[in-house]
Design a protein around this motif. Structure first.
Motif, mmCIF file in Angstrom:
data_model
loop_
_atom_site.group_PDB
_atom_site.id
_atom_site.type_symbol
_atom_site.label_atom_id
_atom_site.label_comp_id
_atom_site.label_asym_id
_atom_site.label_seq_id
_atom_site.Cartn_x
_atom_site.Cartn_y
_atom_site.Cartn_z
ATOM 1 N N GLU A 140 0.811 -1.214 0.000
ATOM 2 C CA GLU A 140 0.000 0.000 0.000
ATOM 3 C C GLU A 140 0.846 1.266 0.000
ATOM 4 N N GLN A 141 2.173 1.131 0.239
ATOM 5 C CA GLN A 141 3.093 2.269 0.286
ATOM 6 C C GLN A 141 2.617 3.315 1.294
ATOM 7 N N LYS A 142 2.300 2.821 2.485
ATOM 8 C CA LYS A 142 1.863 3.692 3.560
ATOM 9 C C LYS A 142 2.589 3.334 4.849
ATOM 10 N N VAL A 189 -2.300 7.365 9.417
ATOM 11 C CA VAL A 189 -1.913 6.681 8.185
ATOM 12 C C VAL A 189 -1.341 7.730 7.241
ATOM 13 N N VAL A 190 -0.083 7.566 6.855
ATOM 14 C CA VAL A 190 0.562 8.547 5.977
ATOM 15 C C VAL A 190 1.104 7.849 4.737
ATOM 16 N N ASP A 191 1.237 8.603 3.664
ATOM 17 C CA ASP A 191 1.801 8.067 2.432
ATOM 18 C C ASP A 191 3.325 8.043 2.527
ATOM 19 N N TYR A 192 3.893 6.909 2.209
ATOM 20 C CA TYR A 192 5.342 6.749 2.292
ATOM 21 C C TYR A 192 6.075 7.746 1.395
ATOM 22 N N THR A 242 1.729 3.335 9.057
ATOM 23 C CA THR A 242 0.659 3.487 10.039
ATOM 24 C C THR A 242 1.250 3.437 11.444
#
Length: 354
Positions: A137-139, A158-161, A141
Protein backbone atom coordinates in the motif's frame (compact mmCIF):
# COMPACT_ATOMS: atom_id res chain seq x y z
CA UNK A 1 -0.31 17.90 15.24
CA UNK A 2 1.35 19.20 18.36
CA UNK A 3 5.12 18.78 18.47
CA UNK A 4 7.65 19.27 21.23
CA UNK A 5 9.34 22.67 21.24
CA UNK A 6 12.77 21.23 20.43
CA UNK A 7 11.59 19.67 17.17
CA UNK A 8 11.16 21.37 13.82
CA UNK A 9 7.99 23.45 13.37
CA UNK A 10 8.50 23.92 9.65
CA UNK A 11 9.97 21.67 7.00
CA UNK A 12 12.69 24.21 6.18
CA UNK A 13 14.02 23.90 9.74
CA UNK A 14 15.00 20.24 9.51
CA UNK A 15 18.51 19.59 10.81
CA UNK A 16 20.05 17.25 8.24
CA UNK A 17 17.61 16.07 5.54
CA UNK A 18 18.60 12.99 3.50
CA UNK A 19 17.23 11.52 0.29
CA UNK A 20 13.46 11.10 0.11
CA UNK A 21 11.65 7.96 -1.14
CA UNK A 22 12.14 7.26 -4.84
CA UNK A 23 14.13 10.47 -5.38
CA UNK A 24 17.59 8.87 -5.60
CA UNK A 25 19.15 5.44 -5.91
CA UNK A 26 19.65 3.57 -2.65
CA UNK A 27 23.25 3.53 -1.46
CA UNK A 28 23.69 -0.24 -1.17
CA UNK A 29 27.14 0.18 0.32
CA UNK A 30 25.40 1.20 3.55
CA UNK A 31 23.84 -2.26 3.80
CA UNK A 32 27.28 -3.85 3.84
CA UNK A 33 27.79 -2.56 7.37
CA UNK A 34 27.64 -5.92 9.10
CA UNK A 35 27.04 -4.73 12.66
CA UNK A 36 24.23 -2.31 11.81
CA UNK A 37 22.44 -4.76 9.51
CA UNK A 38 22.83 -7.47 12.14
CA UNK A 39 21.26 -5.14 14.69
CA UNK A 40 18.32 -4.34 12.40
CA UNK A 41 17.74 -8.04 11.76
CA UNK A 42 17.45 -8.61 15.50
CA UNK A 43 15.09 -5.64 15.90
CA UNK A 44 12.60 -6.81 13.27
CA UNK A 45 9.37 -7.92 14.89
CA UNK A 46 7.73 -9.03 11.66
CA UNK A 47 8.49 -8.82 7.97
CA UNK A 48 6.42 -10.08 5.06
CA UNK A 49 5.11 -8.82 1.68
CA UNK A 50 2.60 -6.60 3.48
CA UNK A 51 4.40 -4.91 6.34
CA UNK A 52 7.67 -4.44 8.17
CA UNK A 53 7.95 -3.34 11.78
CA UNK A 54 10.75 -3.10 14.32
CA UNK A 55 10.56 -3.68 18.04
CA UNK A 56 9.94 -0.41 19.88
CA UNK A 57 13.23 1.34 20.64
CA UNK A 58 14.14 2.38 24.17
CA UNK A 59 16.06 5.39 25.46
CA UNK A 60 18.92 5.35 27.91
CA UNK A 61 16.41 7.15 30.15
CA UNK A 62 14.86 3.72 30.73
CA UNK A 63 18.00 2.58 32.52
CA UNK A 64 18.10 5.85 34.44
CA UNK A 65 14.52 5.24 35.61
CA UNK A 66 15.40 1.74 36.79
CA UNK A 67 18.43 3.13 38.66
CA UNK A 68 16.12 5.71 40.22
CA UNK A 69 13.82 2.97 41.49
CA UNK A 70 16.66 0.92 42.93
CA UNK A 71 18.46 3.87 44.51
CA UNK A 72 15.47 5.48 46.16
CA UNK A 73 13.91 2.20 47.27
CA UNK A 74 17.24 1.26 48.83
CA UNK A 75 17.72 4.67 50.44
CA UNK A 76 14.19 4.59 51.80
CA UNK A 77 14.86 1.26 53.49
CA UNK A 78 18.19 2.45 54.91
CA UNK A 79 17.00 5.86 56.15
CA UNK A 80 13.77 4.51 57.60
CA UNK A 81 15.60 1.78 59.54
CA UNK A 82 18.26 4.22 60.76
CA UNK A 83 15.68 6.76 61.92
CA UNK A 84 13.70 4.11 63.70
CA UNK A 85 16.72 2.58 65.45
CA UNK A 86 18.79 5.68 66.22
CA UNK A 87 15.93 7.98 67.11
CA UNK A 88 13.63 5.53 68.84
CA UNK A 89 14.00 7.34 72.19
CA UNK A 90 13.59 10.65 70.37
CA UNK A 91 10.31 9.42 68.91
CA UNK A 92 9.01 8.15 72.23
CA UNK A 93 9.84 11.45 73.92
CA UNK A 94 6.98 13.29 72.26
CA UNK A 95 7.96 13.76 68.63
CA UNK A 96 5.83 10.95 67.24
CA UNK A 97 3.90 13.28 64.92
CA UNK A 98 7.13 14.66 63.46
CA UNK A 99 8.45 11.15 62.94
CA UNK A 100 5.23 10.02 61.20
CA UNK A 101 5.24 13.07 58.89
CA UNK A 102 8.88 12.51 57.97
CA UNK A 103 8.17 8.84 57.35
CA UNK A 104 5.23 9.64 55.08
CA UNK A 105 7.27 12.24 53.18
CA UNK A 106 10.13 9.79 52.66
CA UNK A 107 7.71 7.13 51.51
CA UNK A 108 6.20 9.47 48.90
CA UNK A 109 9.58 10.67 47.63
CA UNK A 110 11.50 7.41 47.71
CA UNK A 111 8.87 4.79 46.86
CA UNK A 112 6.76 6.57 44.23
CA UNK A 113 8.93 5.28 41.32
CA UNK A 114 8.65 1.69 42.52
CA UNK A 115 4.89 2.00 43.04
CA UNK A 116 4.47 3.49 39.55
CA UNK A 117 6.41 0.61 38.00
CA UNK A 118 4.35 -1.99 39.85
CA UNK A 119 1.21 -0.12 38.73
CA UNK A 120 2.46 -0.22 35.12
CA UNK A 121 2.93 -3.99 35.33
CA UNK A 122 -0.74 -4.31 36.28
CA UNK A 123 -2.34 -1.54 34.20
CA UNK A 124 -0.21 -2.13 31.07
CA UNK A 125 -0.45 1.42 29.74
CA UNK A 126 1.27 1.81 26.33
CA UNK A 127 4.23 4.20 26.20
CA UNK A 128 6.14 3.39 23.04
CA UNK A 129 5.05 3.91 19.43
CA UNK A 130 5.34 1.15 16.87
CA UNK A 131 5.45 2.04 13.17
CA UNK A 132 4.23 -0.28 10.42
CA UNK A 133 5.68 0.13 6.95
CA UNK A 134 3.06 -1.23 4.53
CA UNK A 135 4.87 -2.24 1.36
CA UNK A 136 2.02 -3.03 -1.03
CA UNK A 137 0.00 0.00 0.00
CA UNK A 138 3.09 2.27 0.29
CA UNK A 139 1.86 3.69 3.56
CA UNK A 140 3.07 4.00 7.15
CA UNK A 141 0.66 3.49 10.04
CA UNK A 142 1.07 4.19 13.74
CA UNK A 143 -0.69 5.44 16.83
CA UNK A 144 0.04 8.92 18.13
CA UNK A 145 -0.54 10.77 21.37
CA UNK A 146 1.12 14.04 22.50
CA UNK A 147 4.02 13.38 24.82
CA UNK A 148 2.61 14.79 28.06
CA UNK A 149 -1.13 14.26 27.44
CA UNK A 150 -1.50 10.93 29.21
CA UNK A 151 -5.28 11.08 29.41
CA UNK A 152 -5.75 11.74 25.71
CA UNK A 153 -6.51 8.58 23.73
CA UNK A 154 -4.17 7.42 20.99
CA UNK A 155 -5.09 8.41 17.43
CA UNK A 156 -4.50 6.15 14.44
CA UNK A 157 -2.33 7.82 11.78
CA UNK A 158 -1.91 6.68 8.18
CA UNK A 159 0.56 8.55 5.98
CA UNK A 160 1.80 8.07 2.43
CA UNK A 161 5.34 6.75 2.29
CA UNK A 162 6.21 8.89 -0.74
CA UNK A 163 5.45 12.05 1.30
CA UNK A 164 8.02 11.25 3.99
CA UNK A 165 10.99 13.58 4.51
CA UNK A 166 13.77 11.80 6.45
CA UNK A 167 16.00 13.83 8.72
CA UNK A 168 18.95 13.06 11.00
CA UNK A 169 17.74 14.89 14.09
CA UNK A 170 20.49 16.13 16.39
CA UNK A 171 19.59 16.19 20.06
CA UNK A 172 20.93 19.46 21.44
CA UNK A 173 21.25 17.90 24.89
CA UNK A 174 23.18 14.86 23.68
CA UNK A 175 25.35 15.45 20.64
CA UNK A 176 26.12 11.75 20.32
CA UNK A 177 22.43 10.92 19.93
CA UNK A 178 21.36 11.22 16.28
CA UNK A 179 18.24 9.17 15.53
CA UNK A 180 16.38 8.89 12.24
CA UNK A 181 13.24 11.05 12.19
CA UNK A 182 10.60 10.94 9.47
CA UNK A 183 8.44 14.01 8.80
CA UNK A 184 5.41 14.64 6.63
CA UNK A 185 4.66 18.26 5.72
CA UNK A 186 1.72 20.14 4.30
CA UNK A 187 2.55 20.63 0.58
CA UNK A 188 1.25 24.21 0.58
CA UNK A 189 2.52 25.66 3.85
CA UNK A 190 5.45 23.36 4.58
CA UNK A 191 4.20 22.93 8.15
CA UNK A 192 4.94 19.58 9.80
CA UNK A 193 1.80 17.44 9.98
CA UNK A 194 3.33 14.12 11.11
CA UNK A 195 6.49 13.30 13.00
CA UNK A 196 7.67 9.68 13.17
CA UNK A 197 10.41 9.18 15.76
CA UNK A 198 12.15 5.83 15.23
CA UNK A 199 14.48 6.60 18.14
CA UNK A 200 16.95 3.75 17.69
CA UNK A 201 20.33 5.30 18.56
CA UNK A 202 22.18 1.96 18.43
CA UNK A 203 22.31 1.89 14.64
CA UNK A 204 23.58 4.29 11.98
CA UNK A 205 20.42 6.20 10.93
CA UNK A 206 21.57 6.23 7.29
CA UNK A 207 21.80 2.44 7.35
CA UNK A 208 18.37 2.22 8.94
CA UNK A 209 16.88 4.45 6.25
CA UNK A 210 18.58 2.48 3.46
CA UNK A 211 17.16 -0.71 5.02
CA UNK A 212 13.63 0.74 5.12
CA UNK A 213 13.89 2.10 1.58
CA UNK A 214 15.10 -1.26 0.27
CA UNK A 215 12.10 -2.97 1.85
CA UNK A 216 9.59 -0.41 0.59
CA UNK A 217 11.03 0.19 -2.89
CA UNK A 218 12.96 -2.90 -3.98
CA UNK A 219 12.33 -6.67 -4.48
CA UNK A 220 12.55 -8.97 -1.48
CA UNK A 221 15.83 -10.59 -2.52
CA UNK A 222 17.65 -7.24 -2.22
CA UNK A 223 16.96 -6.88 1.50
CA UNK A 224 19.86 -8.22 3.63
CA UNK A 225 18.01 -10.67 5.86
CA UNK A 226 19.86 -13.20 8.01
CA UNK A 227 17.46 -16.04 8.78
CA UNK A 228 19.45 -16.98 11.88
CA UNK A 229 18.82 -13.55 13.41
CA UNK A 230 15.53 -12.34 11.97
CA UNK A 231 12.68 -14.00 13.84
CA UNK A 232 8.92 -13.82 13.66
CA UNK A 233 7.01 -12.57 16.70
CA UNK A 234 3.28 -12.69 17.40
CA UNK A 235 1.62 -9.62 15.91
CA UNK A 236 -0.78 -9.32 18.83
CA UNK A 237 -0.03 -8.59 22.47
CA UNK A 238 1.73 -11.42 24.25
CA UNK A 239 0.11 -12.92 27.31
CA UNK A 240 3.48 -13.59 28.95
CA UNK A 241 5.71 -10.91 30.43
CA UNK A 242 8.45 -13.53 30.84
CA UNK A 243 8.42 -14.46 27.13
CA UNK A 244 8.74 -10.79 26.21
CA UNK A 245 11.68 -10.45 28.62
CA UNK A 246 13.34 -13.38 26.86
CA UNK A 247 13.46 -11.29 23.68
CA UNK A 248 16.07 -9.04 25.29
CA UNK A 249 18.40 -11.97 25.88
CA UNK A 250 17.76 -13.68 22.56
CA UNK A 251 18.58 -10.47 20.67
CA UNK A 252 21.94 -10.39 22.47
CA UNK A 253 22.68 -14.03 21.70
CA UNK A 254 22.54 -15.07 25.37
CA UNK A 255 19.58 -17.40 24.87
CA UNK A 256 18.66 -19.74 21.99
CA UNK A 257 16.04 -18.36 19.64
CA UNK A 258 13.38 -21.00 20.17
CA UNK A 259 12.40 -20.35 23.82
CA UNK A 260 13.54 -23.89 24.59
CA UNK A 261 14.60 -23.05 28.13
CA UNK A 262 18.31 -23.27 27.41
CA UNK A 263 20.87 -20.86 28.84
CA UNK A 264 19.46 -21.07 32.36
CA UNK A 265 22.68 -20.37 34.25
CA UNK A 266 23.50 -17.28 32.17
CA UNK A 267 20.07 -15.79 32.85
CA UNK A 268 20.40 -16.50 36.56
CA UNK A 269 23.75 -14.70 36.65
CA UNK A 270 22.77 -11.70 34.52
CA UNK A 271 19.00 -11.57 34.78
CA UNK A 272 18.89 -11.86 38.55
CA UNK A 273 20.86 -8.63 38.92
CA UNK A 274 18.75 -6.52 36.57
CA UNK A 275 15.55 -8.56 36.43
CA UNK A 276 13.29 -5.62 37.28
CA UNK A 277 14.73 -3.51 34.47
CA UNK A 278 14.36 -6.30 31.91
CA UNK A 279 10.82 -7.03 32.98
CA UNK A 280 9.96 -3.33 32.76
CA UNK A 281 11.33 -3.20 29.21
CA UNK A 282 9.39 -6.37 28.38
CA UNK A 283 6.26 -4.73 29.74
CA UNK A 284 6.70 -1.87 27.27
CA UNK A 285 6.96 -4.35 24.40
CA UNK A 286 3.99 -6.31 25.69
CA UNK A 287 1.61 -3.34 25.85
CA UNK A 288 2.79 -1.28 22.85
CA UNK A 289 -0.10 0.15 20.88
CA UNK A 290 -0.18 -1.85 17.63
CA UNK A 291 -1.71 -0.17 14.61
CA UNK A 292 -1.73 -3.49 12.76
CA UNK A 293 -4.66 -4.60 14.93
CA UNK A 294 -6.83 -1.63 13.94
CA UNK A 295 -9.63 -2.47 11.42
CA UNK A 296 -8.67 0.43 9.16
CA UNK A 297 -5.12 -0.89 8.90
CA UNK A 298 -6.29 -4.47 8.39
CA UNK A 299 -8.14 -3.27 5.31
CA UNK A 300 -4.80 -2.24 3.81
CA UNK A 301 -3.29 -5.71 4.19
CA UNK A 302 -3.39 -8.04 1.22
CA UNK A 303 -1.00 -10.86 2.15
CA UNK A 304 -2.63 -14.26 2.67
CA UNK A 305 0.00 -15.41 5.17
CA UNK A 306 1.60 -17.91 2.81
CA UNK A 307 4.94 -18.07 0.96
CA UNK A 308 6.84 -15.31 2.74
CA UNK A 309 9.68 -14.29 0.38
CA UNK A 310 11.74 -12.95 3.29
CA UNK A 311 13.89 -15.62 4.99
CA UNK A 312 12.99 -15.44 8.67
CA UNK A 313 12.73 -17.94 11.50
CA UNK A 314 9.12 -19.05 12.03
CA UNK A 315 7.52 -19.03 15.46
CA UNK A 316 8.41 -22.36 17.07
CA UNK A 317 6.06 -24.48 19.18
CA UNK A 318 8.10 -23.58 22.27
CA UNK A 319 7.78 -19.88 21.45
CA UNK A 320 4.00 -20.18 20.99
CA UNK A 321 3.74 -21.79 24.42
CA UNK A 322 6.01 -19.10 25.90
CA UNK A 323 3.96 -16.22 24.51
CA UNK A 324 0.79 -17.88 25.80
CA UNK A 325 2.38 -18.13 29.24
CA UNK A 326 2.43 -21.94 29.18
CA UNK A 327 6.14 -22.64 28.65
CA UNK A 328 7.20 -23.52 32.18
CA UNK A 329 10.89 -23.70 31.37
CA UNK A 330 10.70 -19.99 30.59
CA UNK A 331 8.37 -19.18 33.50
CA UNK A 332 10.42 -21.00 36.14
CA UNK A 333 13.65 -19.42 34.87
CA UNK A 334 12.27 -15.92 35.38
CA UNK A 335 10.62 -16.74 38.70
CA UNK A 336 13.96 -17.98 40.03
CA UNK A 337 15.73 -14.90 38.60
CA UNK A 338 13.27 -12.63 40.42
CA UNK A 339 13.72 -14.53 43.69
CA UNK A 340 17.52 -14.21 43.39
CA UNK A 341 17.13 -10.52 42.59
CA UNK A 342 14.98 -9.93 45.69
CA UNK A 343 17.49 -11.87 47.78
CA UNK A 344 20.37 -9.72 46.53
CA UNK A 345 18.45 -6.57 47.34
CA UNK A 346 17.49 -7.76 50.83
CA UNK A 347 21.06 -8.83 51.53
CA UNK A 348 22.37 -5.39 50.50
CA UNK A 349 19.99 -3.60 52.88
CA UNK A 350 20.82 -5.91 55.79
CA UNK A 351 24.59 -5.77 55.12
CA UNK A 352 24.53 -1.96 55.03
CA UNK A 353 22.80 -1.76 58.38
CA UNK A 354 24.69 -4.53 60.16
Amino acid sequence: MQLRDDFAKHISELHNPIDRPYTASIDKSLLKNTEDVKHLNKEIQNINPDYLTFLPAYFWMFYFAIGWVYFFSYMFSVIFILLFIVNLDFVLSGFTVWFVLVGILMFIIFCTPLILILYQFIAKKPFRTQYYFLKKEQKITYYYRPLMKFRQPYELKVVDYKDVRPDLHLDKYNQAYTPLNLYVADPETGDITHHLKLEDYRVNPRVQWAFIRTYMERPADELPIDSELCQAYPADTSKSLFACADIIYRKNGILPSDHSGGGQIMVFIIGSIIALGNLFQANHYQCTKRAILHPEVQKLLTWDGQDNPYPIQPITDEAKLAFDGRNWEVNIRWIVAIIINISFFSWAVVAYNS
